[in-house]
Motif scaffolding. Structure first.
Motif, short mmCIF file in Angstrom:
data_model
loop_
_atom_site.label_atom_id
_atom_site.label_comp_id
_atom_site.label_asym_id
_atom_site.label_seq_id
_atom_site.Cartn_x
_atom_site.Cartn_y
_atom_site.Cartn_z
N SER A 1 8.87 45.70 55.21
CA SER A 1 9.39 44.34 55.03
C SER A 1 9.86 44.21 53.60
N SER A 2 10.82 43.33 53.37
CA SER A 2 11.33 43.12 52.02
C SER A 2 10.25 42.51 51.13
N THR A 3 9.40 41.67 51.70
CA THR A 3 8.31 41.08 50.92
C THR A 3 7.39 42.15 50.37
N ASP A 4 7.02 43.11 51.22
CA ASP A 4 6.15 44.19 50.78
C ASP A 4 6.84 45.13 49.80
N ALA A 5 8.14 45.36 50.01
CA ALA A 5 8.88 46.24 49.10
C ALA A 5 8.89 45.65 47.69
N TRP A 6 9.19 44.36 47.57
CA TRP A 6 9.22 43.75 46.25
C TRP A 6 7.81 43.63 45.67
N ARG A 7 6.81 43.53 46.53
CA ARG A 7 5.43 43.53 46.03
C ARG A 7 5.11 44.85 45.32
N ILE A 8 5.57 45.96 45.92
CA ILE A 8 5.37 47.27 45.28
C ILE A 8 6.11 47.32 43.94
N ALA A 9 7.36 46.88 43.94
CA ALA A 9 8.15 46.91 42.70
C ALA A 9 7.51 46.04 41.62
N ASP A 10 7.04 44.85 42.00
CA ASP A 10 6.44 43.95 41.02
C ASP A 10 5.12 44.50 40.49
N THR A 11 4.35 45.13 41.36
CA THR A 11 3.09 45.72 40.92
C THR A 11 3.34 46.86 39.94
N ALA A 12 4.36 47.68 40.23
CA ALA A 12 4.72 48.76 39.31
C ALA A 12 5.11 48.21 37.95
N ALA A 13 5.92 47.16 37.93
CA ALA A 13 6.34 46.57 36.65
C ALA A 13 5.16 46.00 35.89
N ALA A 14 4.25 45.33 36.61
CA ALA A 14 3.10 44.71 35.96
C ALA A 14 2.18 45.75 35.31
N HIS A 15 2.11 46.93 35.92
CA HIS A 15 1.21 47.97 35.40
C HIS A 15 1.97 49.05 34.62
N ARG A 16 3.27 48.82 34.40
CA ARG A 16 4.11 49.75 33.63
C ARG A 16 4.06 51.17 34.20
N ARG A 17 4.14 51.22 35.51
CA ARG A 17 4.19 52.50 36.21
C ARG A 17 5.53 52.63 36.90
N GLN A 18 5.88 53.84 37.29
CA GLN A 18 7.14 54.11 37.98
C GLN A 18 6.88 54.36 39.48
N VAL B 1 15.34 48.30 52.16
CA VAL B 1 14.36 47.72 53.08
C VAL B 1 14.85 46.37 53.58
N ALA B 2 15.40 45.55 52.70
CA ALA B 2 15.90 44.24 53.12
C ALA B 2 17.05 44.39 54.12
N ALA B 3 17.93 45.37 53.90
CA ALA B 3 19.04 45.58 54.83
C ALA B 3 18.55 46.09 56.18
N ALA B 4 17.60 47.03 56.17
CA ALA B 4 17.05 47.53 57.43
C ALA B 4 16.33 46.43 58.19
N GLU B 5 15.60 45.60 57.48
CA GLU B 5 14.92 44.45 58.08
C GLU B 5 15.94 43.54 58.75
N ALA B 6 17.09 43.35 58.10
CA ALA B 6 18.14 42.50 58.68
C ALA B 6 18.76 43.15 59.91
N VAL B 7 18.91 44.48 59.91
CA VAL B 7 19.43 45.17 61.10
C VAL B 7 18.49 44.95 62.28
N VAL B 8 17.19 45.10 62.07
CA VAL B 8 16.21 44.89 63.14
C VAL B 8 16.31 43.46 63.67
N GLU B 9 16.45 42.49 62.77
CA GLU B 9 16.54 41.09 63.19
C GLU B 9 17.85 40.82 63.94
N SER B 10 18.94 41.43 63.50
CA SER B 10 20.21 41.26 64.20
C SER B 10 20.15 41.86 65.60
N LEU B 11 19.47 42.99 65.74
CA LEU B 11 19.30 43.58 67.07
C LEU B 11 18.49 42.64 67.96
#
Length: 345
Positions: free
Chosen positions: A100-117, A324-334
């Motif tokens: 899900s896009s929500t979970d994808a951005w959660r990973i990105a935000d957690t990485a930024a908060a902890h200065r990890r890649q 992830v957001a685009a794939a999520e949208a494809v599933v919803e469009s289907l």
């Protein structure tokens, strides 16, 4: 980071391949995680790893690695990634980054908060033909980019074996959605998708999607898990064997030129007693006793990013989130039969 230490979470077929490639690339395996205890024991013996666990958090408390490689089932990616990042580890996570896009951005935000890649394992970006196409686009070889056409078909037997573990869009279309993003370098603003009724109950295994990007470029993404068993095998031997075939093409269309490439080259054809094979030489071929190709380049890139020797330019985490957001949208469009706008931040 001199000799990076690595924990691999998920040691099935692809996780086992990752364990080998990361070790061959100069990392030291210090732990393995998997819910299957028997599989853990087998892999720990094969790679001479002392520390194993059925859960990631307690293992991280014991070994404190530099990197966690996530090659587990798709639904577990977000939980494992967040746990690893919060423990101070860099993360390599196999595609898709999340479901899900929500979970994808959660990973990105957690990485930024902890200065990890975080590096998402979109291996197609690291094949030599796709890298050359991307460089050509960026260098103006095709002029103004107008449209992309991407197709990827898998063996029918694979769908029956594992293709319906999650929605097939997350197994197949996500590859080409990511490739399209790597060429366009902007988010997708609108998606419309449909599936073929001819496949009956397995209709999601036959998908056609039209993506429109923020800059007006369009991309068609098609996938069908209908390649028959009689097709020449492409991954029937090597460090990871899959009895079947991947058949696909990518086209890039610009005002001043065009690129076209088969995803699996037929430059090498083998006619033997085992039948006709068209062995893939781009993804993870064994070369002089070690795994090479796109997977080795991908791991080398990730190690360089984690060590701070290069910027995360080839696979930025935000582009994985757009995918992830685009794939999520494809599933919803289907599901709805309607155009869908992918989620935004």
């Amino acid at each position: 980071m001199t000799v990076p230490t690595v924990v691999v979470a998920g040691v099935g077929r692809f996780g086992a391949l990752h364990a080998r490639v990361w070790a061959e690339a100069g990392a030291r395996l210090v732990g393995l995680v998997d819910p299957d205890t028997a599989r853990l024991t087998e892999m720990a013996q094969a790679h001479r790893v002392d520390e194993t666990d059925n859960a990631l958090a307690p293992l991280l408390d014991r070994v404190r690695p530099d990197v966690v490689v996530i090659a587990s089932d798709e639904a577990s990616h977000v939980g494992l990634a967040v746990t690893a990042l919060e423990s101070g580890c860099h993360v390599f996570v196999e595609k898709p980054l999340a479901l899900s896009s929500t979970d994808a951005w959660r990973i990105a935000d957690t990485a930024a908060a902890h200065r990890r890649q975080v590096v998402a394992g979109h291996i197609s970006r690291f094949t030599a033909p796709m890298a050359r196409m991307r460089a050509g686009i960026e260098g103006g070889a095709v002029g103004t980019l107008c449209a992309l056409r991407l197709r990827r078909d898998f063996s029918r037997a694979w769908y029956l074996s594992f293709g319906d573990r999650v929605h097939p869009v997350w197994e197949s279309c996500i590859h080409d959605i990511d490739l399209a993003i790597s060429f366009v370098r902007t988010p997708v603003r609108r998606v419309v998708a449909m599936c073929s009724g001819a496949a009956g109950a397995a209709a999601p295994s036959v998908v056609s999607a039209l993506l429109e990007f923020d800059n007006g470029v369009t991309a068609t993404v098609e996938s069908a898990w209908l390649v028959p068993a009689t097709a020449p095998g492409t991954l029937d031997d090597g460090p990871l064997t899959l009895d079947g075939a991947i058949v696909g093409e990518v086209e890039v269309l610009g005002l001043a030129g065009m690129f076209k490439q088969r995803l699996v080259s037929d430059a090498l054809v083998e006619w033997t007693g085992a039948g006709v094979q068209v062995p893939d030489m781009s993804l993870w071929p064994e070369e002089d006793g070690v795994v090479g190709g796109a997977l080795r380049r991908e791991v080398g890139y990730a190690l360089a990013v984690f060590a701070g020797r290069r910027d995360p330019d080839l696979m930025p985490v935000e582009e994985a989130c757009w995918g992830v957001a685009a794939a999520e949208a494809v599933v919803e469009s289907l599901r709805t039969g309607l155009p869908v706008e992918p989620a935004r931040r």
